[in-house]
Design an enzyme around this catalytic site. Structure first.
Site, PDB file in Angstrom:
ATOM      1  N   ASP A   1      -7.500  -0.867  -7.868  1.00 11.07           N
ATOM      2  CA  ASP A   1      -7.283  -2.275  -7.519  1.00 11.07           C
ATOM      3  C   ASP A   1      -6.600  -3.070  -8.627  1.00 11.07           C
ATOM      4  O   ASP A   1      -6.867  -4.245  -8.817  1.00 11.07           O
ATOM      5  CB  ASP A   1      -8.611  -2.924  -7.127  1.00 11.07           C
ATOM      6  CG  ASP A   1      -9.082  -2.453  -5.766  1.00 11.07           C
ATOM      7  OD1 ASP A   1      -9.157  -3.268  -4.845  1.00 11.07           O
ATOM      8  OD2 ASP A   1      -9.343  -1.241  -5.591  1.00 11.07           O
TER       9      ASP A   1
ATOM     10  N   ASP B   1       0.815  -1.226   0.000  1.00 11.83           N
ATOM     11  CA  ASP B   1       0.000   0.000   0.000  1.00 11.83           C
ATOM     12  C   ASP B   1       0.848   1.276   0.000  1.00 11.83           C
ATOM     13  O   ASP B   1       0.368   2.334  -0.382  1.00 11.83           O
ATOM     14  CB  ASP B   1      -0.937   0.029   1.218  1.00 11.83           C
ATOM     15  CG  ASP B   1      -2.156  -0.874   1.024  1.00 11.83           C
ATOM     16  OD1 ASP B   1      -2.227  -1.561  -0.014  1.00 11.83           O
ATOM     17  OD2 ASP B   1      -3.024  -0.901   1.911  1.00 11.83           O
TER      18      ASP B   1
END
Length: 202
Positions: free
Chosen positions: A55, A35
């Site tokens: 995503d 992330d």
């Protein structure tokens, strides 16, 4: 000895919770969070589904992530120090990776979908939870960039299914974990597996 663990899984599956527990209990352990490698929002394309494509692998600077992992591989002691990780006296004294065990956890939702990374793992884990539970957990989370209405069904879940299939085709060494079991159970299972692997490698 150097040992790299992959902890992958669906969004909100419990990857970070598991990683944080392992960081506290495994010796000389560092982490690379996928992330941390998201590109800036204005660099994220809008797809045919009408949503910004968060995503997908192109939303991440994977080259920088691989270089970070390589940095650890080259000098885990230096990497640990620069990331504020306290090392065992044995590792500190050695000043290099010749002595003791050095562990790196690579954590993220697409860590098995990028070929240059797949080969680095000594152990691969993947946490999954069913659609309903995933949607419920996702709705309780607050993100820096909030989820627009319909994102989960329109983008997040379809991309998860697509990438999961791709991952299963790419990597056959993954140990799957049921994210519906207790955090304690997941942690114990993973910790035991890692410990056994380390003992076998010594």
């Amino acid at each position: 000895m150097k040992f790299i663990i992959g902890i992958g899984g669906v969004t909100n599956g419990g990857k970070t919770t598991l990683t944080n527990r392992l960081l506290k209990t495994l010796p000389n352990c560092c982490v690379v969070h996928q992330d941390d490698f998201f590109k800036k929002p204005d660099q994220i394309e809008v797809g045919e589904d009408g949503f910004r494509q968060w995503d997908v692998i192109t939303a991440l600077d994977m080259e920088a992530m691989v270089n970070t992992v390589k940095g650890w591989q080259e000098n885990p002691v230096k990497f640990a120090r620069s990331h504020g990780v306290s090392l065992s006296p044995e590792a500190e004294e050695a000043g290099s990776e010749e002595k003791g065990i050095h562990i790196l956890i690579v954590e993220g939702f697409l860590i098995y979908n990028y070929k240059p990374l797949i080969d680095v793992y000594d152990k691969c884990f993947y946490i999954s939870i069913p659609y309903e539970e995933c949607k419920r957990r996702r709705s309780t989370r607050t993100y820096t960039v909030p989820d627009p209405a319909g994102l989960f069904d329109g983008h997040v879940w379809p991309m998860y299914l697509k990438h999961r299939k791709e991952m299963e085709d790419n990597c056959d060494r993954i140990e799957y974990l049921d994210g519906m079991t207790s955090k304690e159970e997941i942690y114990n299972k993973v910790y035991e597996t890692i410990n056994n692997s380390l003992l076998n490698s010594l």
